[in-house]
Motif scaffolding. Structure first.
Motif, PDB file in Angstrom:
ATOM      1  N   ASN A 709      -8.008  -1.460   7.359  1.00 37.49           N
ATOM      2  CA  ASN A 709      -8.860  -0.842   6.341  1.00 37.49           C
ATOM      3  C   ASN A 709      -8.085   0.191   5.533  1.00 37.49           C
ATOM      4  OD1 ASN A 709     -11.084  -2.346   7.115  1.00 37.49           O
ATOM      5  ND2 ASN A 709     -11.757  -0.835   8.644  1.00 37.49           N
ATOM      6  N   LEU A 710      -7.250   0.950   6.245  1.00 38.35           N
ATOM      7  CA  LEU A 710      -6.441   1.942   5.547  1.00 38.35           C
ATOM      8  C   LEU A 710      -5.493   1.274   4.544  1.00 38.35           C
ATOM      9  CD1 LEU A 710      -5.568   4.893   5.216  1.00 38.35           C
ATOM     10  CD2 LEU A 710      -3.991   4.545   7.134  1.00 38.35           C
ATOM     11  N   LYS A 712      -5.911  -1.615   3.281  1.00 39.75           N
ATOM     12  CA  LYS A 712      -6.727  -2.244   2.227  1.00 39.75           C
ATOM     13  C   LYS A 712      -7.054  -1.230   1.134  1.00 39.75           C
ATOM     14  CE  LYS A 712     -10.859  -5.123   1.739  1.00 39.75           C
ATOM     15  NZ  LYS A 712     -12.029  -5.679   2.452  1.00 39.75           N
ATOM     16  N   VAL A 713      -7.414  -0.029   1.598  1.00 40.42           N
ATOM     17  CA  VAL A 713      -7.706   1.023   0.617  1.00 40.42           C
ATOM     18  C   VAL A 713      -6.463   1.335  -0.221  1.00 40.42           C
ATOM     19  CG1 VAL A 713      -8.325   3.457   0.354  1.00 40.42           C
ATOM     20  CG2 VAL A 713      -9.575   2.011   1.955  1.00 40.42           C
ATOM     21  N   GLN A 714      -5.325   1.451   0.486  1.00 43.05           N
ATOM     22  CA  GLN A 714      -4.088   1.739  -0.239  1.00 43.05           C
ATOM     23  C   GLN A 714      -3.751   0.620  -1.221  1.00 43.05           C
ATOM     24  OE1 GLN A 714      -1.144   2.416   2.718  1.00 43.05           O
ATOM     25  NE2 GLN A 714      -1.871   4.502   3.221  1.00 43.05           N
ATOM     26  N   ARG A 715      -3.989  -0.627  -0.775  1.00 40.92           N
ATOM     27  CA  ARG A 715      -3.691  -1.761  -1.663  1.00 40.92           C
ATOM     28  C   ARG A 715      -4.595  -1.737  -2.897  1.00 40.92           C
ATOM     29  NH1 ARG A 715      -4.159  -8.215  -0.185  1.00 40.92           N
ATOM     30  NH2 ARG A 715      -3.176  -8.987  -2.093  1.00 40.92           N
ATOM     31  N   GLY A 716      -5.890  -1.367  -2.714  1.00 42.92           N
ATOM     32  CA  GLY A 716      -6.797  -1.269  -3.856  1.00 42.92           C
ATOM     33  C   GLY A 716      -6.322  -0.243  -4.854  1.00 42.92           C
ATOM     34  N   LYS A 717      -5.852   0.875  -4.323  1.00 41.27           N
ATOM     35  CA  LYS A 717      -5.333   1.908  -5.221  1.00 41.27           C
ATOM     36  C   LYS A 717      -4.124   1.393  -5.983  1.00 41.27           C
ATOM     37  CE  LYS A 717      -6.907   5.937  -2.614  1.00 41.27           C
ATOM     38  NZ  LYS A 717      -6.486   7.153  -1.889  1.00 41.27           N
TER      39      LYS A 717
END
Length: 937
Positions: A709-710, A712-717
């Protein structure tokens, strides 16, 4: 002291008047002198007179000497003189006695002076405190004096030492003394202290006595050591004999293992000194103390196992088969091996595998039996071999079967190259030596003891009596020899052969109806027995008559009425007509009333002073005790009572069979239940392990999810950065404002470049125009030609002047800015690509963890189903067991009713508790005596 003065007055000779006065003066000096030197000289003088004038010095000086011990402890010399003087007074040392007839009087003097000394218990306590002194002249005479006190009045002195604070512990310090003379006398002191006192024995044992004594034995050379080793062994026997607590402590302390090196005897004919023989004899006796048949069965069994595991039994068997071993050591070794193997199946099996070092190798049992039936061997050795054979067969059905099998036709060696145990027993049974007959009969009886299978097997044995005659059974041959009586000339006792054969037959026929039928099938046997019983013979024949009555009674009691000629009732009628019931019972009682019967019933070991006393076997006395009462009752029963008894017996047997069947079922179900419980326990353990593994995996998966999840969040950013880079999102450390400014500069540079390009085009056009005009005018004016020649040289300069600002400023600035931006964007794209790869790897790991979790959940479900099935099976088993217990209770009620009917009919009822206690006694005897032995020829 009047009694002492009376003794003094009764002496045939006394000291002269001058010596008596001298003793008195010395005592006065000891009592009144203020100078230590004077008192010391006086005590030394009393010491010199104390041996010759023991009575006078004791009467007059004992009180003063005790006071010296109390008041002059600071001077070791005077204390030593006082202790030596007291020792001379109390000790019964006869070496320097003048009168030969005064031995008993001297012994009385020692006891009387000891009684005076210990009357005040403080004197013994004082003596114990003096033993703490390290000075040689104090400790050594103190040890000797205390030893003498214990020899004179042991129990009283033991009690004083026992209640004295740290009394025994102080004496134990003597064993650790570095001076050998004190240490050796300390061993003698502890011998006297521990004699017949279990409480002191326990204290001494727990004061680390075993460790110290075994160390001394090792230091002194073990079996090759001197008198000190002998003294230590005697002390060890005092501590262990009949003391179950110390025996267990000795075994738990692993001291049995330290005994093995004692028996590593070299094969040297010249290495057997008298001291070595004595020491080794005591060592063997010490082993026997640990495995004695009189010890508790559990203690004996554990010691037997320990002796096998540490190799002690193997070492003893090596001595057994060695050459050059003295006869008394060999005999004691056989007895020791006997008790090490008695009732211990593992040890018995090992002994059966031992071979003598001969060519070809022979089993040790065969070699032993060869000695037993050899009349040239010493009597004690033959008794030891018989005991060894009995111990080998004691509760050893496997060994019994092996012995009997050597008599059966299928196992006899037709070539005659080797001799078997069965052949030796038969040879001894039918030899002309009565002692060999008796030993072989008893040995064969032990092969049948409590073993119905072998009793039936032995009926198959056939013997070839002479060439041309058909073979006869062993049972028939025994009865034939028995009927011949004294007609055969034999060496030894007249009745020994017949007693041995009768004991064998009684053992064979008891509890074996098939053997009874075979015995009765010979029509000459019953008339012979009745004739022997009915005759009025001499007193020496009473025992034979009693044994004949017992054999006939066994033939009645265990008769299954399969022979019409000799039914139970007909045999009883025959007894009543030819013998008389009262006379029969009287003759039957001759056995237990014999003087040698009680002696044989005490111990399993056949220990007889001479061959004439070798009449009864220990196991046979137990059989007589068991059968005498039931045979008496069977003789007096009527035929109707017999019929009722038979019916009740059959019913009881049926019920017993049913009960046994259900007991076996319950036992099997108990085993199954235990096995299921074990399986459930195992499955529970496995389930717990799997649950733990699942929990760990779930924790790991959760961690991976969090990381995913972490990421994933970084990838979204990162995606937002890529998508909105033109809108001012910070990328790779570059601010949006800077990007906008750079783009504006790029646009401005582009516009400047376009402007400069257009100006350059205009200049080029102008130049071309000038060139064309110059060319036209040059045809008419040479100066124009020269001017035109200069013009081309000015053109590049002009171009250079025009184009320089564009290339130097606009091109270089644009290229640098663009390269910087492109480099930063390229780095950002590279980092984004790496993050995508890492996300892909984590996704794959997450997928694998999900699959592992699914597999674990599936395994848990399977295990839960198996657990439910097992619990259901346990519930069903418990229900079935409850039903069986209810049925068993009904059967027990029926049995009680039938037993009550039997009791009303006068039939003896043997309770199960009595049977179990009898079995327990047998197990006790068995576990204590099991040992193996061998012998060299």
């Amino acid at each position: 002291m009047n009694f002492l003065r009376g003794v003094m007055g009764g002496q045939n000779a006394g000291p002269q008047h001058t010596e008596a006065e001298t003793i008195q003066k010395l005592c006065d000096r000891v009592a009144s002198s203020t100078l230590l030197d004077d008192r010391r000289n006086a005590v030394r003088a009393l010491k010199s007179l104390s041996k010759k004038y023991r009575l006078e010095v004791g009467i007059q000086a004992m009180e003063h000497l005790i006071r010296v011990l109390q008041t002059d402890r600071s001077d070791s010399e005077i204390i030593g003189y006082a202790l030596d003087t007291l020792y001379n007074i109390i000790s019964n040392d006869e070496e320097e006695e003048v009168e030969e007839n005064s031995t008993r009087q001297n012994e009385d003097l020692g006891s009387q002076f000891t009684e005076i000394f210990i009357k005040q218990q403080e004197n013994v306590t004082l003596l114990l405190s003096l033993l703490e002194e390290f000075d040689f002249h104090v400790r050594w005479p103190g040890v000797k004096l205390l030893t003498s006190l214990l020899k004179q009045l042991g129990p009283q002195v033991q009690q004083i030492i026992l209640v004295s604070p740290m009394g025994v512990s102080r004496l134990m310090d003597v064993l650790a003394d570095s001076r050998e003379v004190i240490r050796n006398d300390g061993v003698l002191l502890l011998q006297a202290l521990t004699r017949s006192n279990g409480a002191i024995q326990k204290i001494v044992a727990f004061e680390n006595a075993f460790e110290r004594l075994l160390d001394i034995i090792t230091e002194e050379g073990s079996s090759d050591g001197g008198i000190v080793v002998e003294d230590c062994l005697i002390l060890l026997q005092n501590l262990l004999k009949n003391n179950n607590s110390n025996q267990n402590f000795f075994k738990e302390g692993s001291y049995i293992q330290r005994m093995k090196p004692w028996f590593e005897v070299r094969d040297e004919n010249s290495g057997w000194s008298a001291q070595k023989v004595t020491s080794l004899h005591l060592m063997l006796q010490l082993v026997r103390v640990l495995v004695s048949p009189t010890n508790p069965p559990g203690a004996t069994s554990s010691c037997q196992k320990a002796m096998f595991q540490c190799g002690l039994l193997q070492q003893l068997c090596t001595i057994l088969m060695a050459t050059g071993v003295p006869a008394d050591i060999l005999t004691e070794t056989i007895n020791t091996v006997s008790e090490v193997i008695r009732g211990c199946q593992v040890n018995q099996d090992y002994f059966a595998s031992v071979n003598a070092p001969s060519n070809p190798p022979r089993p040790a049992i065969v070699v032993l039996l060869m000695s037993m039936v050899n009349e040239r061997q010493p009597f004690v050795l033959r008794c030891a071999v018989l005991y060894c054979f009995q111990c080998f067969l004691y509760k050893n059905q496997k060994g019994q079967g092996e012995i009997v099998s050597t008599l059966l036709p299928s196992t006899i060696d037709a070539t005659g190259n080797s001799v078997s145990a069965g052949q030796l027993l038969c040879g001894g049974l039918f030899s002309t030596d009565s002692l060999s007959n008796w030993c072989a009969a008893v040995a064969l009886a032990h092969a049948l003891q409590e073993n119905a299978t072998q009793k039936e097997q032995l009926l198959r044995v056939q013997l070839a009596t002479s060439i041309g005659n058909p073979p006869v059974s062993l049972l028939q041959q025994c009865t034939n020899i028995l009927s011949q009586g004294d007609k055969i000339d034999r060496r030894g006792s007249k009745i020994q052969t017949r007693v041995g054969l009768l004991m064998l037959l009684c053992t064979w026929l008891s509890n074996c109806p098939i053997a009874v039928t075979h015995f009765l099938h010979n029509t000459a046997n019953v008339p012979f027995l009745t004739g022997q019983i009915a005759e009025n013979l001499g007193e020496e024949e009473h025992l034979v008559q009693g044994l004949c009555a017992l054999l006939l009674g066994i033939s009645i009691y265990f008769n299954d009425n399969s022979l019409e000629t000799y039914l139970k009732e007909k045999l009883k009628q025959l007894i009543e007509k030819r013998i008389g019931k009262e006379n029969f019972i009287e003759k039957l009682g001759f056995i237990s009333k014999h003087e040698l019967y009680s002696r044989a019933s005490q111990k399993p070991q056949p220990n007889f002073p001479s061959p004439e006393y070798m009449i009864f076997d220990h196991e046979f006395t137990k059989l007589v005790k068991e059968l005498e009462g039931v045979i008496t009752k069977a003789i007096y029963k009527s035929s109707e009572e017999d019929k009722k008894e038979e019916e009740v017996k059959k019913t009881l047997e049926q019920h017993d069979n049913i009960v046994t069947h259900y007991k076996n079922m319950i036992r099997e179900q108990d085993l199954q239940l235990e096995e299921l419980k074990h399986q459930i326990s195992t499955l529970k353990c496995q389930n717990e392990q799997l649950q733990t593994a699942v929990t760990q995996q779930a924790s790991q998966i959760q961690q991976q999810k969090d990381q995913y999840n972490l990421l994933k969040v970084q990838r979204g950013k990162d995606n937002q950065l890529q998508g909105s880079s033109s809108d001012g999102v910070q990328v790779n450390g570059v601010q949006p404002e800077e990007i906008s400014r750079l783009r504006e500069e790029i646009d401005e540079l582009k516009s400047n470049q376009q402007l400069l390009q257009s100006q350059l085009a205009e200049k080029d056009s102008l130049i071309e125009n000038l060139k064309s005009s110059q060319a036209a005018s040059g045809l008419h004016d040479p100066s124009a030609t020269a001017a035109s020649a200069r013009d081309p040289e000015q053109v590049p300069e002009l171009k250079q002047a025009k184009s320089f600002p564009v290339q130097g400023e606009s091109e270089s600035l644009r290229a640098a800015s663009a390269a910087d931006v492109e480099g930063r964007l390229s780095a950002l794209l590279q980092e984004t690509k790496e993050l995508q790869n890492e996300i892909k790897i984590l996704s794959e790991e997450r997928t694998a963890l999900k699959e592992q979790l699914d597999s674990s959940n599936s395994t848990i479900a399977i295990l839960q189903n198996e657990k439910d099935k097992l619990e259901l099976e346990i519930t069903d088993s418990k229900k079935e067991q409850d039903d069986l217990l209810v049925l068993l209770a009904d059967q027990d009620q029926k049995i009680l009713s039938l037993k009550k009917k039997l009791k009303d009919l006068g039939h003896p009822i043997v309770e199960e508790d009595e049977l179990e206690s009898g079995d327990q006694d047998d197990e006790d005897d068995e576990s204590e005596d099991g040992k193996d032995h061998g012998l060299s020829i």
